[in-house]
Design a protein around this motif. Sequence first.
Motif, PDB file in Angstrom:
ATOM      1  N   PHE A  42      -5.202   1.206   4.667  1.00 50.69           N
ATOM      2  CA  PHE A  42      -6.266   0.431   4.042  1.00 50.69           C
ATOM      3  C   PHE A  42      -5.768  -0.959   3.636  1.00 50.69           C
ATOM      4  O   PHE A  42      -6.387  -1.978   3.958  1.00 50.69           O
ATOM      5  CB  PHE A  42      -6.799   1.195   2.828  1.00 50.69           C
ATOM      6  CG  PHE A  42      -7.888   0.492   2.088  1.00 50.69           C
ATOM      7  CD1 PHE A  42      -9.147   0.371   2.635  1.00 50.69           C
ATOM      8  CD2 PHE A  42      -7.658  -0.039   0.824  1.00 50.69           C
ATOM      9  CE1 PHE A  42     -10.164  -0.275   1.953  1.00 50.69           C
ATOM     10  CE2 PHE A  42      -8.666  -0.682   0.137  1.00 50.69           C
ATOM     11  CZ  PHE A  42      -9.915  -0.801   0.696  1.00 50.69           C
ATOM     12  N   TYR A  43      -4.650  -1.003   2.946  1.00 49.68           N
ATOM     13  CA  TYR A  43      -4.104  -2.290   2.508  1.00 49.68           C
ATOM     14  C   TYR A  43      -3.669  -3.143   3.700  1.00 49.68           C
ATOM     15  O   TYR A  43      -3.832  -4.358   3.688  1.00 49.68           O
ATOM     16  CB  TYR A  43      -2.922  -2.076   1.561  1.00 49.68           C
ATOM     17  CG  TYR A  43      -3.311  -1.867   0.130  1.00 49.68           C
ATOM     18  CD1 TYR A  43      -3.088  -2.845  -0.823  1.00 49.68           C
ATOM     19  CD2 TYR A  43      -3.902  -0.676  -0.286  1.00 49.68           C
ATOM     20  CE1 TYR A  43      -3.441  -2.652  -2.147  1.00 49.68           C
ATOM     21  CE2 TYR A  43      -4.259  -0.480  -1.607  1.00 49.68           C
ATOM     22  CZ  TYR A  43      -4.025  -1.468  -2.531  1.00 49.68           C
ATOM     23  OH  TYR A  43      -4.386  -1.270  -3.836  1.00 49.68           O
ATOM     24  N   VAL A  63      -4.905  -3.166   6.804  1.00 48.89           N
ATOM     25  CA  VAL A  63      -6.084  -3.723   7.483  1.00 48.89           C
ATOM     26  C   VAL A  63      -6.685  -4.857   6.659  1.00 48.89           C
ATOM     27  O   VAL A  63      -7.011  -5.918   7.191  1.00 48.89           O
ATOM     28  CB  VAL A  63      -7.128  -2.620   7.756  1.00 48.89           C
ATOM     29  CG1 VAL A  63      -8.456  -3.202   8.186  1.00 48.89           C
ATOM     30  CG2 VAL A  63      -6.612  -1.660   8.814  1.00 48.89           C
ATOM     31  N   LEU A  64      -6.820  -4.643   5.359  1.00 45.29           N
ATOM     32  CA  LEU A  64      -7.367  -5.709   4.510  1.00 45.29           C
ATOM     33  C   LEU A  64      -6.445  -6.930   4.464  1.00 45.29           C
ATOM     34  O   LEU A  64      -6.914  -8.064   4.442  1.00 45.29           O
ATOM     35  CB  LEU A  64      -7.617  -5.191   3.100  1.00 45.29           C
ATOM     36  CG  LEU A  64      -8.804  -4.244   2.948  1.00 45.29           C
ATOM     37  CD1 LEU A  64      -8.981  -3.840   1.490  1.00 45.29           C
ATOM     38  CD2 LEU A  64     -10.077  -4.858   3.473  1.00 45.29           C
ATOM     39  N   SER A 122      -2.870  10.021   0.179  1.00 47.93           N
ATOM     40  CA  SER A 122      -2.766   8.652  -0.318  1.00 47.93           C
ATOM     41  C   SER A 122      -1.579   7.915   0.286  1.00 47.93           C
ATOM     42  O   SER A 122      -1.620   6.695   0.440  1.00 47.93           O
ATOM     43  CB  SER A 122      -2.692   8.640  -1.844  1.00 47.93           C
ATOM     44  OG  SER A 122      -1.512   9.254  -2.303  1.00 47.93           O
ATOM     45  N   ALA A 169      -3.244   6.954   3.658  1.00 46.05           N
ATOM     46  CA  ALA A 169      -4.454   6.135   3.599  1.00 46.05           C
ATOM     47  C   ALA A 169      -4.221   4.761   2.965  1.00 46.05           C
ATOM     48  O   ALA A 169      -4.756   3.760   3.455  1.00 46.05           O
ATOM     49  CB  ALA A 169      -5.536   6.883   2.826  1.00 46.05           C
ATOM     50  N   PHE A 170      -3.446   4.696   1.907  1.00 46.76           N
ATOM     51  CA  PHE A 170      -3.270   3.430   1.205  1.00 46.76           C
ATOM     52  C   PHE A 170      -2.587   2.369   2.074  1.00 46.76           C
ATOM     53  O   PHE A 170      -3.062   1.232   2.113  1.00 46.76           O
ATOM     54  CB  PHE A 170      -2.503   3.637  -0.105  1.00 46.76           C
ATOM     55  CG  PHE A 170      -3.376   4.081  -1.241  1.00 46.76           C
ATOM     56  CD1 PHE A 170      -3.511   3.310  -2.376  1.00 46.76           C
ATOM     57  CD2 PHE A 170      -4.068   5.277  -1.182  1.00 46.76           C
ATOM     58  CE1 PHE A 170      -4.313   3.713  -3.435  1.00 46.76           C
ATOM     59  CE2 PHE A 170      -4.870   5.694  -2.218  1.00 46.76           C
ATOM     60  CZ  PHE A 170      -4.996   4.911  -3.344  1.00 46.76           C
ATOM     61  N   GLY A 203       0.814  -1.212   0.000  1.00 45.95           N
ATOM     62  CA  GLY A 203       0.000   0.000   0.000  1.00 45.95           C
ATOM     63  C   GLY A 203       0.847   1.261   0.000  1.00 45.95           C
ATOM     64  O   GLY A 203       0.479   2.262  -0.612  1.00 45.95           O
TER      65      GLY A 203
END
Length: 97
Positions: free
Chosen positions: A66-67, A69-70, A59, A62-63, A23
């Motif tokens: 986000f990545y 956590v996923l 970004s 955030a990226f 990410g």
Amino acid sequence: MIIRRIGVLSAGKVLGALYAGLGLIIGLFFSLFALLGAAAALGGNQGGGFAGMLFGVGSVIAFPLFYGVLGFIGGVISAFLYNLVAGIVGGIEIEVQ
């Protein structure tokens, strides 16, 4: 040697860290393109240049989150499912020297 069980949280942490790194790389590319677009918009006296700069900087933050956590969630689910299936079929056989 046969892998019969995988630590669920351990797999989640490892995949979360790997995906957070991915990410970060993706976020850096998005940031670069957003900042280039913002510079072009500011140079042409068009609105939206400042928003592009904010998106570019955001970004990078955030990226990876986000990545990460996923990746953690995917790792936990994958390890859990592996443990269920390995209990039935016996696991993965690995040959080491």
